[in-house]
Motif scaffolding. Structure first.
Motif, PDB file in Angstrom:
ATOM      1  N   PRO A   1      -3.009  -1.842 -48.195  1.00 58.07           N
ATOM      2  CA  PRO A   1      -3.236  -1.578 -46.791  1.00 58.07           C
ATOM      3  C   PRO A   1      -4.463  -0.682 -46.605  1.00 58.07           C
ATOM      4  N   ASN A   2      -5.185  -0.916 -45.487  1.00 59.36           N
ATOM      5  CA  ASN A   2      -6.407  -0.154 -45.227  1.00 59.36           C
ATOM      6  C   ASN A   2      -6.138   0.817 -44.079  1.00 59.36           C
ATOM      7  N   ALA A   3      -5.594   1.970 -44.454  1.00 60.25           N
ATOM      8  CA  ALA A   3      -5.145   2.916 -43.416  1.00 60.25           C
ATOM      9  C   ALA A   3      -6.255   3.306 -42.430  1.00 60.25           C
ATOM     10  N   PRO A   4      -7.464   3.652 -42.913  1.00 55.51           N
ATOM     11  CA  PRO A   4      -8.492   4.066 -41.944  1.00 55.51           C
ATOM     12  C   PRO A   4      -8.779   2.963 -40.915  1.00 55.51           C
ATOM     13  N   TRP A   5      -8.901   1.709 -41.421  1.00 54.07           N
ATOM     14  CA  TRP A   5      -9.201   0.607 -40.491  1.00 54.07           C
ATOM     15  C   TRP A   5      -8.041   0.398 -39.521  1.00 54.07           C
ATOM     16  N   ASP A   6      -6.811   0.507 -40.020  1.00 53.02           N
ATOM     17  CA  ASP A   6      -5.640   0.358 -39.139  1.00 53.02           C
ATOM     18  C   ASP A   6      -5.688   1.400 -38.031  1.00 53.02           C
ATOM     19  N   ALA A   7      -6.114   2.610 -38.403  1.00 53.58           N
ATOM     20  CA  ALA A   7      -6.191   3.687 -37.394  1.00 53.58           C
ATOM     21  C   ALA A   7      -7.195   3.305 -36.304  1.00 53.58           C
ATOM     22  N   ILE A   8      -8.332   2.700 -36.722  1.00 51.78           N
ATOM     23  CA  ILE A   8      -9.361   2.302 -35.741  1.00 51.78           C
ATOM     24  C   ILE A   8      -8.791   1.221 -34.817  1.00 51.78           C
ATOM     25  N   GLU A   9      -8.113   0.250 -35.420  1.00 46.87           N
ATOM     26  CA  GLU A   9      -7.546  -0.838 -34.609  1.00 46.87           C
ATOM     27  C   GLU A   9      -6.498  -0.293 -33.636  1.00 46.87           C
ATOM     28  N   ALA A  10      -5.669   0.610 -34.154  1.00 46.32           N
ATOM     29  CA  ALA A  10      -4.620   1.190 -33.301  1.00 46.32           C
ATOM     30  C   ALA A  10      -5.258   1.942 -32.135  1.00 46.32           C
ATOM     31  N   TYR A  74     -16.519   5.211 -40.548  1.00 46.44           N
ATOM     32  CA  TYR A  74     -15.921   4.213 -41.432  1.00 46.44           C
ATOM     33  C   TYR A  74     -17.020   3.425 -42.158  1.00 46.44           C
ATOM     34  N   PHE A  75     -18.033   2.980 -41.387  1.00 42.62           N
ATOM     35  CA  PHE A  75     -19.046   2.113 -42.009  1.00 42.62           C
ATOM     36  C   PHE A  75     -20.109   2.880 -42.767  1.00 42.62           C
ATOM     37  N   THR A  76     -20.204   4.216 -42.563  1.00 38.99           N
ATOM     38  CA  THR A  76     -21.173   4.945 -43.388  1.00 38.99           C
ATOM     39  C   THR A  76     -20.514   5.359 -44.710  1.00 38.99           C
ATOM     40  N   GLY A  77     -19.292   4.893 -44.920  1.00 44.90           N
ATOM     41  CA  GLY A  77     -18.720   5.033 -46.262  1.00 44.90           C
ATOM     42  C   GLY A  77     -17.686   6.116 -46.423  1.00 44.90           C
ATOM     43  N   PRO A  82     -10.849  -0.674 -49.848  1.00 45.55           N
ATOM     44  CA  PRO A  82     -11.228  -1.777 -50.730  1.00 45.55           C
ATOM     45  C   PRO A  82     -11.475  -3.111 -49.999  1.00 45.55           C
ATOM     46  N   HIS A  83     -10.592  -3.545 -49.087  1.00 49.39           N
ATOM     47  CA  HIS A  83     -10.757  -4.868 -48.449  1.00 49.39           C
ATOM     48  C   HIS A  83     -11.476  -4.671 -47.121  1.00 49.39           C
ATOM     49  N   ASP A  84     -12.789  -4.613 -47.241  1.00 45.03           N
ATOM     50  CA  ASP A  84     -13.509  -4.103 -46.061  1.00 45.03           C
ATOM     51  C   ASP A  84     -13.696  -5.113 -44.934  1.00 45.03           C
ATOM     52  N   PRO A  85     -13.309  -4.737 -43.709  1.00 44.88           N
ATOM     53  CA  PRO A  85     -13.703  -5.552 -42.547  1.00 44.88           C
ATOM     54  C   PRO A  85     -15.228  -5.417 -42.375  1.00 44.88           C
ATOM     55  N   LYS A  86     -15.796  -6.340 -41.618  1.00 47.63           N
ATOM     56  CA  LYS A  86     -17.257  -6.323 -41.420  1.00 47.63           C
ATOM     57  C   LYS A  86     -17.602  -5.490 -40.179  1.00 47.63           C
ATOM     58  N   PRO A  87     -18.845  -4.958 -40.138  1.00 51.07           N
ATOM     59  CA  PRO A  87     -19.273  -4.239 -38.922  1.00 51.07           C
ATOM     60  C   PRO A  87     -19.153  -5.112 -37.676  1.00 51.07           C
ATOM     61  N   GLY A  88     -19.334  -6.444 -37.874  1.00 49.59           N
ATOM     62  CA  GLY A  88     -19.221  -7.355 -36.715  1.00 49.59           C
ATOM     63  C   GLY A  88     -17.846  -7.284 -36.075  1.00 49.59           C
ATOM     64  N   ASP A  89     -16.799  -7.089 -36.901  1.00 54.21           N
ATOM     65  CA  ASP A  89     -15.434  -7.012 -36.343  1.00 54.21           C
ATOM     66  C   ASP A  89     -15.320  -5.800 -35.417  1.00 54.21           C
ATOM     67  N   PHE A  90     -15.921  -4.697 -35.882  1.00 55.29           N
ATOM     68  CA  PHE A  90     -15.837  -3.467 -35.093  1.00 55.29           C
ATOM     69  C   PHE A  90     -16.628  -3.626 -33.777  1.00 55.29           C
ATOM     70  N   LYS A  91     -17.802  -4.260 -33.916  1.00 55.01           N
ATOM     71  CA  LYS A  91     -18.644  -4.433 -32.726  1.00 55.01           C
ATOM     72  C   LYS A  91     -17.885  -5.240 -31.671  1.00 55.01           C
TER      73      LYS A  91
END
Length: 530
Positions: A1-10, A74-77, A82-91
């Motif tokens: 699971p990608n906790a940081p990305w989940d937090a952004i989506e939430a 998130y995208f500056t690292g 590990p299973h990285d979404p793309k910047p396009g998804d965030f945009k």
């Protein structure tokens, strides 16, 4: 699971649900049920739509930057998994949030927009309240624009992709244009009431007879342009110019100005015709059958800055008001509407040529209608006296008669025209030509008719008729158009049998003497361009 990305989506989902809840909470206050309960709502209370805009803009201005910064981190690292979404998804996520924000604002603010299309794309609608509630909301729209601009400014500083900002810019430009249209409609409503301020004071130097009413319109226009300049026309950071050629903005300006000027033309028309219903117009026509009508128009006396009609409390007659209205129309057509267009240019608008030309065409039509009314009102009684006066005392053209002066009916015709002349001259000399030309044409037509009805003229009768007709024709020469010229000719040719040499000489001699005796009256009609 990608906790940081989940937090952004939430975070993004939470933002959208907050938008939605806020919308439902405020919109429900305007639902028919809620409105029934709060029948006694205080009109000075802030409408729900306004409270909603303020709250929604606060949420966007505080939460969108947080979401954006999380994504940047998130995208500056720093938070990468590990299973990285793309910047396009965030945009896409950010664009969706901004689009939703704008849809909600559109539903609340743009009450004149195509709400059906909005409902179909968003599945949402703000409840349609009573007409009075909508009316109460209109003056608050500039305030809603301000809230949206404040939220926009806080997002501009974030370095968002330009397509994200473009979504808000498009909304803001629509709201700015809507503001413009509301302010102008309100000005048009005020314009419709200008007639109540008409004092019949003559204050226009370049067009005698025009009143201070156009100046009141100009003041209202300047006040309106000042207001739209402050509220919505001046673009702020990263906003469009609403006045691009062929743009919606330009079309809106044209349409609103057209309505504004059309309302003003209607005010003049109302003043001219409405006052007609209130009183019985006076006919200043002398008739040989009774006493000459001594009722002269009130003198045009000075009052204060301009010139007022009537002196002190003397009432302004219906005729004088009509002349002022005619002068106002002529002034609007000649230069005033063009002058208003130049005020637009001073404020940075392109010259609204189409609106001005349309308005000039309208006042021209109204001028013609009113002119016909005035001519009929002044000319009919005057022309109507010719025949009875001509045959007064059982006069007959085939009897021999004493000759040497003008017949009383011709004298009377001249005197009555002098009366009309002085009434017009005292108010608006520029109207002399259009009015008198029409009246003179009717007189010439009547003379041609009367002469053609005479079977036979006596020797002296022929001389007399010749003198009468030529005197009127020569006296009114400055106001004789082609049609009238032909009628006078017809009247002279109807004298039967035609004059012989001796009769002609006699007629010329009498005519010269009569003209010398009537120098004063004839002088009045001789003024070329008063």
């Amino acid at each position: 699971p990608n906790a940081p990305w989940d937090a952004i989506e939430a975070r993004a989902k939470y933002l959208e649900s907050t938008f939605r809840q806020t919308f439902e909470q405020h919109a429900s206050k305007d639902s028919p049920g809620a409105q029934e309960k709060s029948k006694s709502r205080d009109p000075s209370q802030t409408p729900s739509r306004v409270n909603f805009c303020e709250e929604l803009c606060d949420i966007a201005a505080s939460q969108l930057p947080d979401l954006w910064r999380l994504g940047q981190l998130y995208f500056t690292g720093e938070l990468r998994g590990p299973h990285d979404p793309k910047p396009g998804d965030f945009k896409r996520m950010v664009l969706t949030a901004i689009e939703k924000f704008c849809v909600y604002l559109r539903l609340a603010i743009l009450i004149a927009a195509d709400q059906r299309a909005l409902r179909q794309t968003s599945g949402l609608s703000w409840p349609i309240g009573s007409a009075s509630a909508t009316h109460q909301f209109l003056p608050w729209i500039p305030q809603c624009l301000r809230y949206t601009r404040i939220a926009y400014a806080s997002l501009i500083s974030l370095d968002l992709p330009s397509e994200a900002l473009d979504i808000i810019q498009k909304l803001i430009d629509e709201v700015r244009l809507f503001c413009f249209s509301i302010i102008f409609k309100r000005a048009t409503d005020r314009c419709k009431k200008l007639g109540t301020h008409e004092t019949w004071e003559l204050g226009v130097e370049e067009y005698p007879g025009a009143t201070l009413l156009p100046a009141a319109l100009e003041a209202l226009l300047i006040e309106t342009l000042d207001e739209v300049q402050t509220v919505c026309m001046q673009p702020e950071a990263r906003e469009g110019n609403l006045l691009e050629p062929q743009s919606d903005g330009q079309r809106e300006v044209t349409q609103r100005l057209q309505e504004f000027l059309s309302a003003f033309s209607g005010v003049i028309e109302e003043l001219a015709f409405h006052s007609h219903d209130e009183e019985t117009p006076t006919h200043n026509v002398s008739q040989l059958l009774g006493f000459p009508n001594a009722q002269q128009p009130d003198s045009v006396a000075g009052s204060g800055g301009g010139v007022g009609l009537g002196s002190g409390t003397a009432a302004v007659t219906w005729e004088q008001r009509m002349l002022c209205c005619l002068a106002n129309y002529a002034y609007c057509n000649k230069s005033f509407f063009q002058h208003l267009g130049e005020i637009f240019v001073r404020y940075g608008y392109p010259l609204p040529t189409l609106a001005i030309e349309t308005a000039r065409y309208t006042v021209n039509q109204l001028f013609t209608n009113l002119l016909e009314e005035y001519v009929e009102h002044k000319g009919d009684p005057l022309v109507g006296t010719i025949e009875p006066s001509m045959y007064l005392g059982r006069f007959q053209w085939d009897h021999e008669m004493e000759i040497g002066q003008l017949r009383p009916y011709a004298h009377e015709c001249c005197d009555n025209l002098v009366g009309v002349y002085s009434e017009i001259y005292s108010i608006s000399p520029a109207l002399l030509r259009p009015i008198l030309e029409s009246i003179v044409q009717t007189i010439s037509e009547e003379l041609a008719r009367l002469m053609s009805c005479v079977q036979r003229f006596s020797f002296t009768g022929a001389i007399q008729a010749h003198v009468d007709i030529r005197l009127l024709r020569d006296a009114l020469e400055g106001y004789v158009n082609e049609t009238a010229k032909n009628y006078f000719m017809e009247a002279l040719e109807a004298i039967n049998p035609p004059l012989n040499g001796e009769q002609k000489r006699k007629a010329d001699e009498i005519l010269e003497r009569v003209k010398r005796n009537m120098r004063l009256q004839l002088l009045c009609f001789g003024v070329k361009e008063p």
